[in-house]
Design a protein around this motif. Structure first.
Motif, PDB file in Angstrom:
ATOM      1  N   LEU A 159      40.321  48.944  34.786  1.00  0.00           N
ATOM      2  CA  LEU A 159      41.699  48.651  35.159  1.00  0.00           C
ATOM      3  C   LEU A 159      41.736  48.201  36.614  1.00  0.00           C
ATOM      4  O   LEU A 159      41.137  48.843  37.481  1.00  0.00           O
ATOM      5  N   PHE A 160      42.425  47.106  36.883  1.00  0.00           N
ATOM      6  CA  PHE A 160      42.708  46.667  38.249  1.00  0.00           C
ATOM      7  C   PHE A 160      44.207  46.794  38.509  1.00  0.00           C
ATOM      8  O   PHE A 160      45.028  46.466  37.648  1.00  0.00           O
ATOM      9  N   THR A 161      44.560  47.226  39.726  1.00  0.00           N
ATOM     10  CA  THR A 161      45.950  47.179  40.175  1.00  0.00           C
ATOM     11  C   THR A 161      45.958  46.436  41.515  1.00  0.00           C
ATOM     12  O   THR A 161      45.295  46.854  42.468  1.00  0.00           O
ATOM     13  N   LEU A 162      46.704  45.337  41.567  1.00  0.00           N
ATOM     14  CA  LEU A 162      46.689  44.473  42.752  1.00  0.00           C
ATOM     15  C   LEU A 162      47.943  44.585  43.606  1.00  0.00           C
ATOM     16  O   LEU A 162      48.020  43.971  44.673  1.00  0.00           O
ATOM     17  N   GLY A 163      48.937  45.320  43.159  1.00  0.00           N
ATOM     18  CA  GLY A 163      50.094  45.607  44.003  1.00  0.00           C
ATOM     19  C   GLY A 163      51.029  44.444  44.253  1.00  0.00           C
ATOM     20  O   GLY A 163      51.806  44.455  45.212  1.00  0.00           O
ATOM     21  N   GLY A 164      50.980  43.413  43.412  1.00  0.00           N
ATOM     22  CA  GLY A 164      51.934  42.323  43.550  1.00  0.00           C
ATOM     23  C   GLY A 164      51.610  41.312  44.634  1.00  0.00           C
ATOM     24  O   GLY A 164      52.449  40.465  44.969  1.00  0.00           O
ATOM     25  N   SER A 165      50.402  41.343  45.177  1.00  0.00           N
ATOM     26  CA  SER A 165      50.019  40.422  46.248  1.00  0.00           C
ATOM     27  C   SER A 165      49.633  39.063  45.678  1.00  0.00           C
ATOM     28  O   SER A 165      48.721  38.960  44.852  1.00  0.00           O
ATOM     29  N   ALA A 166      50.307  38.009  46.158  1.00  0.00           N
ATOM     30  CA  ALA A 166      49.974  36.658  45.699  1.00  0.00           C
ATOM     31  C   ALA A 166      48.567  36.264  46.152  1.00  0.00           C
ATOM     32  O   ALA A 166      47.836  35.586  45.410  1.00  0.00           O
ATOM     33  N   ASP A 167      48.181  36.659  47.361  1.00  0.00           N
ATOM     34  CA  ASP A 167      46.839  36.328  47.851  1.00  0.00           C
ATOM     35  C   ASP A 167      45.768  36.987  46.985  1.00  0.00           C
ATOM     36  O   ASP A 167      44.768  36.344  46.621  1.00  0.00           O
ATOM     37  N   LYS A 168      45.967  38.257  46.656  1.00  0.00           N
ATOM     38  CA  LYS A 168      44.986  38.945  45.820  1.00  0.00           C
ATOM     39  C   LYS A 168      44.944  38.330  44.419  1.00  0.00           C
ATOM     40  O   LYS A 168      43.870  38.201  43.829  1.00  0.00           O
ATOM     41  N   ARG A 169      46.097  37.969  43.908  1.00  0.00           N
ATOM     42  CA  ARG A 169      46.125  37.358  42.573  1.00  0.00           C
ATOM     43  C   ARG A 169      45.290  36.081  42.552  1.00  0.00           C
ATOM     44  O   ARG A 169      44.509  35.851  41.621  1.00  0.00           O
ATOM     45  N   ALA A 170      45.434  35.255  43.576  1.00  0.00           N
ATOM     46  CA  ALA A 170      44.683  34.003  43.617  1.00  0.00           C
ATOM     47  C   ALA A 170      43.178  34.260  43.656  1.00  0.00           C
ATOM     48  O   ALA A 170      42.399  33.596  42.952  1.00  0.00           O
ATOM     49  N   VAL A 171      42.766  35.233  44.443  1.00  0.00           N
ATOM     50  CA  VAL A 171      41.341  35.566  44.535  1.00  0.00           C
ATOM     51  C   VAL A 171      40.838  36.109  43.196  1.00  0.00           C
ATOM     52  O   VAL A 171      39.763  35.727  42.719  1.00  0.00           O
ATOM     53  N   PHE A 172      41.637  37.007  42.592  1.00  0.00           N
ATOM     54  CA  PHE A 172      41.225  37.612  41.328  1.00  0.00           C
ATOM     55  C   PHE A 172      41.118  36.568  40.225  1.00  0.00           C
ATOM     56  O   PHE A 172      40.130  36.545  39.471  1.00  0.00           O
ATOM     57  N   GLU A 173      42.118  35.703  40.106  1.00  0.00           N
ATOM     58  CA  GLU A 173      42.086  34.699  39.039  1.00  0.00           C
ATOM     59  C   GLU A 173      40.933  33.718  39.231  1.00  0.00           C
ATOM     60  O   GLU A 173      40.290  33.307  38.257  1.00  0.00           O
ATOM     61  N   ALA A 174      40.639  33.365  40.473  1.00  0.00           N
ATOM     62  CA  ALA A 174      39.485  32.502  40.727  1.00  0.00           C
ATOM     63  C   ALA A 174      38.190  33.208  40.348  1.00  0.00           C
ATOM     64  O   ALA A 174      37.271  32.598  39.775  1.00  0.00           O
ATOM     65  N   ALA A 175      38.114  34.504  40.655  1.00  0.00           N
ATOM     66  CA  ALA A 175      36.924  35.281  40.286  1.00  0.00           C
ATOM     67  C   ALA A 175      36.757  35.335  38.778  1.00  0.00           C
ATOM     68  O   ALA A 175      35.646  35.184  38.255  1.00  0.00           O
ATOM     69  N   ALA A 176      37.859  35.538  38.062  1.00  0.00           N
ATOM     70  CA  ALA A 176      37.791  35.627  36.604  1.00  0.00           C
ATOM     71  C   ALA A 176      37.353  34.302  35.979  1.00  0.00           C
ATOM     72  O   ALA A 176      36.727  34.293  34.910  1.00  0.00           O
ATOM     73  N   LYS A 177      37.658  33.191  36.658  1.00  0.00           N
ATOM     74  CA  LYS A 177      37.252  31.868  36.171  1.00  0.00           C
ATOM     75  C   LYS A 177      35.848  31.483  36.632  1.00  0.00           C
ATOM     76  O   LYS A 177      35.361  30.401  36.297  1.00  0.00           O
ATOM     77  N   GLY A 178      35.209  32.359  37.422  1.00  0.00           N
ATOM     78  CA  GLY A 178      33.881  32.049  37.924  1.00  0.00           C
ATOM     79  C   GLY A 178      33.875  31.063  39.067  1.00  0.00           C
ATOM     80  O   GLY A 178      32.864  30.405  39.326  1.00  0.00           O
ATOM     81  N   GLU A 179      34.995  30.963  39.788  1.00  0.00           N
ATOM     82  CA  GLU A 179      35.115  29.978  40.864  1.00  0.00           C
ATOM     83  C   GLU A 179      34.678  30.515  42.224  1.00  0.00           C
ATOM     84  O   GLU A 179      34.731  29.783  43.215  1.00  0.00           O
ATOM     85  N   ASN A 180      34.309  31.785  42.298  1.00  0.00           N
ATOM     86  CA  ASN A 180      33.736  32.322  43.525  1.00  0.00           C
ATOM     87  C   ASN A 180      32.669  33.347  43.156  1.00  0.00           C
ATOM     88  O   ASN A 180      32.490  33.675  41.983  1.00  0.00           O
ATOM     89  N   ASP A 181      31.953  33.812  44.149  1.00  0.00           N
ATOM     90  CA  ASP A 181      30.881  34.782  43.917  1.00  0.00           C
ATOM     91  C   ASP A 181      31.129  36.046  44.743  1.00  0.00           C
ATOM     92  O   ASP A 181      30.202  36.679  45.225  1.00  0.00           O
ATOM     93  N   LEU A 182      32.389  36.397  44.890  1.00  0.00           N
ATOM     94  CA  LEU A 182      32.754  37.607  45.623  1.00  0.00           C
ATOM     95  C   LEU A 182      32.384  38.840  44.794  1.00  0.00           C
ATOM     96  O   LEU A 182      32.112  38.737  43.588  1.00  0.00           O
ATOM     97  N   PRO A 183      32.379  40.025  45.417  1.00  0.00           N
ATOM     98  CA  PRO A 183      32.035  41.233  44.650  1.00  0.00           C
ATOM     99  C   PRO A 183      32.846  41.391  43.364  1.00  0.00           C
ATOM    100  O   PRO A 183      32.301  41.762  42.321  1.00  0.00           O
ATOM    101  N   VAL A 184      34.147  41.105  43.404  1.00  0.00           N
ATOM    102  CA  VAL A 184      34.954  41.244  42.197  1.00  0.00           C
ATOM    103  C   VAL A 184      34.482  40.274  41.115  1.00  0.00           C
ATOM    104  O   VAL A 184      34.464  40.610  39.918  1.00  0.00           O
ATOM    105  N   ALA A 185      34.067  39.070  41.511  1.00  0.00           N
ATOM    106  CA  ALA A 185      33.592  38.082  40.534  1.00  0.00           C
ATOM    107  C   ALA A 185      32.293  38.538  39.884  1.00  0.00           C
ATOM    108  O   ALA A 185      32.085  38.336  38.681  1.00  0.00           O
ATOM    109  N   ARG A 186      31.426  39.159  40.670  1.00  0.00           N
ATOM    110  CA  ARG A 186      30.157  39.640  40.113  1.00  0.00           C
ATOM    111  C   ARG A 186      30.407  40.731  39.075  1.00  0.00           C
ATOM    112  O   ARG A 186      29.760  40.748  38.015  1.00  0.00           O
ATOM    113  N   LEU A 187      31.353  41.630  39.367  1.00  0.00           N
ATOM    114  CA  LEU A 187      31.667  42.674  38.391  1.00  0.00           C
ATOM    115  C   LEU A 187      32.291  42.070  37.138  1.00  0.00           C
ATOM    116  O   LEU A 187      31.902  42.401  36.018  1.00  0.00           O
ATOM    117  N   LEU A 188      33.255  41.181  37.307  1.00  0.00           N
ATOM    118  CA  LEU A 188      33.936  40.595  36.149  1.00  0.00           C
ATOM    119  C   LEU A 188      32.969  39.795  35.288  1.00  0.00           C
ATOM    120  O   LEU A 188      33.060  39.824  34.056  1.00  0.00           O
TER     121      LEU A 188
END
Length: 207
Positions: free
Chosen positions: A167-196
Motif C-alpha cells: 500500500l502507498f499513501t501519497l497525501g494528495g501531492s501532485a509532485d509525488k503523483r507525477a513521480v509515482f506514475e512515472a515510476a510505475a511506467k518504468g520512466e525512471n529508476d528511482l527507489p520506488v521504481a525499482r520496488l514497483l
C-alpha cells in the motif's frame, strides 16, 4: 502495471477503512499473529489515528516501522516512539528496528514516498537494490532532509517486497503523483521504481 490500483482523493478515514478491511481479512486467514510494516512521516499518522479503533483484534497485530531516524524513541523525530504511543495502548506489539533483528514476511507493506522517489529511508543516493543481501540497513541520506537531519535505519527492498500486498499513501501531492506514475511506467529508476518493477503482489496507491 497490471497489479496496480490507483485510488484518488481519499480522505484519511477512507484509507483507514481500507486498512481495517484488509487487516480483518488477514486475521481471518490465520490463527497466529499478523505482521505489517508501516511508514513514518506526516501523511500516515492521521490515517493510523483513525485506524486504531476497538473493532479489530489488536493483540494479534505486530507493527514494524519501515524505517526510523537514529534517535532515542522518546525523541520527537522517532517514528517508533510515535507508533508505540498509537498502537500499544490498543494492544498491538511494536517492533524495534535494529540491524540485529530477523525480519519476518509481512501481510501488508505500507509505504509513503518522497518527492525524490525514496521509499522507507532508501534515498536515491543509497542506490538500493532488489537483490540486496541485507533485510535492514543503516544509512545516511544525502542530502539530509533539513526537517530530520539524522542517520536512518531502514528495511531494504527485499524486505519490503516480502509481503502479501503493498500500500502507498501519497497525501494528495501532485509532485509525488507525477513521480509515482512515472515510476510505475518504468520512466525512471528511482527507489520506488525499482520496488514497483519487482513487485508481483497487489499494489494499491492512495493518491
Amino acid at each position: 502495471m497490471d497489479n496496480l490500483t490507483l485510488i484518488e482523493n481519499a480522505a484519511p478515514s477512507a484509507t483507514a477503512d481500507w486498512l481495517a478491511e484488509h487487516l480483518s481479512a488477514a486475521f481471518a486467514s490465520t490463527d497466529g499473529p499478523v505482521t505489517i510494516t508501516v511508514p513514518g512521516g506526516s501523511t500516515p499518522f492521521p490515517i493510523m489515528e483513525q485506524l486504531v479503533r476497538p473493532d479489530l483484534d489488536w493483540s494479534r497485530l505486530v507493527v514494524w516501522p519501515g524505517d526510523d531516524r537514529v534517535v532515542p524513541e522518546d525523541h520527537a523525530a522517532s517514528n517508533t516512539g510515535k507508533l508505540r504511543a498509537l498502537f500499544e495502548p490498543a494492544g498491538a506489539e511494536v517492533a524495534t528496528l535494529t540491524v540485529m533483528e530477523k525480519v519476518p514476511p509481512f501481510a501488508l507493506c505500507w509505504l509513503g514516498m518522497g518527492a525524490d522517489g525514496h521509499i522507507a529511508s532508501l534515498f536515491p543516493n543509497t542506490d538500493p537494490q532488489v537483490d540486496a543481501p541485507q533485510k535492514i540497513v543503516r544509512l545516511t541520506p544525502d542530502p539530509l532532509p533539513p526537517e530530520a537531519p539524522f542517520d536512518r535505519i531502514s528495511l531494504t527492498i527485499p524486505a519490503l517486497l516480502d509481503s502479501g500486498q503493498i500500500l502507498f499513501t501519497l497525501g494528495g501531492s501532485a509532485d509525488k503523483r507525477a513521480v509515482f506514475e512515472a515510476a510505475a511506467k518504468g520512466e525512471n529508476d528511482l527507489p520506488v521504481a525499482r520496488l514497483l518493477r519487482a513487485a508481483t503482489q497487489p499494489v494499491t496507491c492512495f493518491i
